[in-house]
Design an enzyme around this catalytic site. Structure first.
Site, mmCIF file in Angstrom:
data_model
loop_
_atom_site.group_PDB
_atom_site.id
_atom_site.type_symbol
_atom_site.label_atom_id
_atom_site.label_comp_id
_atom_site.label_asym_id
_atom_site.label_seq_id
_atom_site.Cartn_x
_atom_site.Cartn_y
_atom_site.Cartn_z
ATOM 1 C CG ASP A 181 14.978 58.641 20.225
ATOM 2 O OD1 ASP A 181 15.162 58.668 19.017
ATOM 3 O OD2 ASP A 181 13.613 59.436 21.112
ATOM 4 C CG ASN B 174 17.297 62.446 22.664
ATOM 5 O OD1 ASN B 174 16.745 63.779 22.765
ATOM 6 N ND2 ASN B 174 16.987 61.131 21.828
ATOM 7 C CB THR C 116 14.065 59.277 15.489
ATOM 8 O OG1 THR C 116 14.126 59.797 16.951
ATOM 9 C CG2 THR C 116 14.296 61.259 15.073
ATOM 10 C CG ASP D 141 14.110 61.706 25.262
ATOM 11 O OD1 ASP D 141 13.702 61.008 26.103
ATOM 12 O OD2 ASP D 141 13.183 62.112 24.542
ATOM 13 C CE LYS E 244 15.610 61.885 19.049
ATOM 14 N NZ LYS E 244 14.078 62.578 18.430
#
Ligand code: ADE
Length: 317
Positions: free
Chosen positions: A156, A161, A205, A174, A158
């Site tokens: 995840d 994060n 996401t 995260d 992105k």
């Protein structure tokens, strides 16, 4: 289901001690809780101050009732395991200082990255200069090299994060969707395939999710290389490459590799993005390297950058 104390006890014995950390088990009473600085589906992150040392931390708080109701205990344990696996391996990850619980909640005491999210900075500046994008893409590569060498996939990654510490270096956070790669026995592969089918594998996401995560195929470290391509594109253009009105439409675009570069997009950066945003995971640049990601480091976009000493970060303005 109950939380075993043995399941959720972390203190100085299993994570790196910083001078001033105490061996005594901490509790919420050891901290003054301040404003919320992050919100997830199962947690809220608060800025908090250790009343004994005055040090600031980001404390991730999870409601036990909510986690049990949504059957997310595995994810919580996995995040804690991952944080322990990567603990002390790189300054580019949030460090887990300790964990504790009370009757209602679980607490993860994490590094406070005081300069906020990469996303906020991209939005504030509209887009990054080529020097900024090169430097931070290189820091993300360094972080992924360490993470993947430990057998962990973030899944995840992105701009929300990726945080900045007080010296403007990146700190990845995260790990709630992370996956720990097991040794490749046939048994493990079978189990993984079953669990993917059962859970309908989408984690992460929409805008940064890789095609293989959407299609129930094998998860691999190259999924994070896809995200790197998306993030580099976003640093230089201000927007994620795959944009649409709904998650469903974003997924359609990802699966068709339907994206365009805005006019004036740097030529070598474009080449690197195109080599990372490749539908077949093991055809992505770096995917068949063992770490370090030599073929990414050697790409023309990083020409003249010394990965062993990136030097001070560029001023973000
Ligand atoms: N938001 C979420 N986690 C954070 C952290 N560790 N530091 C600063 N802001 C955050």
């Amino acid at each position: 289901m109950t939380f075993q104390n043995s399941d959720f006890v972390t203190d100085g014995r299993s994570t790196k001690m910083t001078p001033g950390d105490s061996v005594r088990k901490k509790s919420p009473q050891d901290f003054v809780f301040g404003k919320a600085i992050g919100e997830g589906s199962f947690s809220t992150v608060y800025l908090a101050k250790d009343i004994h040392t005055n040090r600031e931390y980001a404390i991730k708080v999870l409601e036990k009732r909510h986690i049990l109701k949504e059957n997310k205990m595995d994810y919580v344990m996995r995040e804690k395991n991952v944080l322990q696996i990567i603990s002390g391996s790189s300054n580019h990850f949030v460090h887990l200082h300790c964990t504790f619980q009370d009757n209602q909640r679980l607490y993860f005491v994490l590094t406070y990255a005081k300069n906020g999210e990469l996303l906020t900075k991209i939005n504030e500046l509209k887009k990054f200069t080529i020097e900024m994008a090169r430097y931070y893409a290189a820091e993300i590569v360094l972080a992924l090299e360490v993470l993947h060498s430990k057998g962990v996939i973030h899944r995840d990654l992105k701009p929300e994060n990726i945080l900045f510490d007080e010296n403007w270096h990146i700190v990845v956070t995260d790990f709630g969707s992370a996956k720990i790669l097991k040794k490749d026995s046939d048994d493990n592969k079978e189990q993984e395939a079953i669990s993917r089918r059962r859970k309908n594998s989408f984690v992460g996401t929409a805008q940064y999710v890789s095609p293989e995560l959407l299609q129930d195929t094998e998860v691999c470290t190259a999924s994070d290389l896809w995200a790197l391509g998306c993030i580099l594109y976003q640093m230089l253009s201000g927007e994620a490459p795959f944009k649409a009105g709904s998650e469903y439409l974003i997924f359609q675009k990802i699966l068709k590799l339907d994206y365009e570069f805005p006019e004036g997009f740097n030529k070598t950066a474009k080449d690197l993005v195109e080599k990372l945003l490749v539908l077949v995971p093991n055809k992505r640049l770096g995917a068949t390297d063992s770490t370090p990601y030599v073929s990414i480091r050697d790409h023309e976009f990083f020409l003249d950058l010394d990965f062993n000493d990136l030097g001070p970060p560029p001023k973000l303005m």
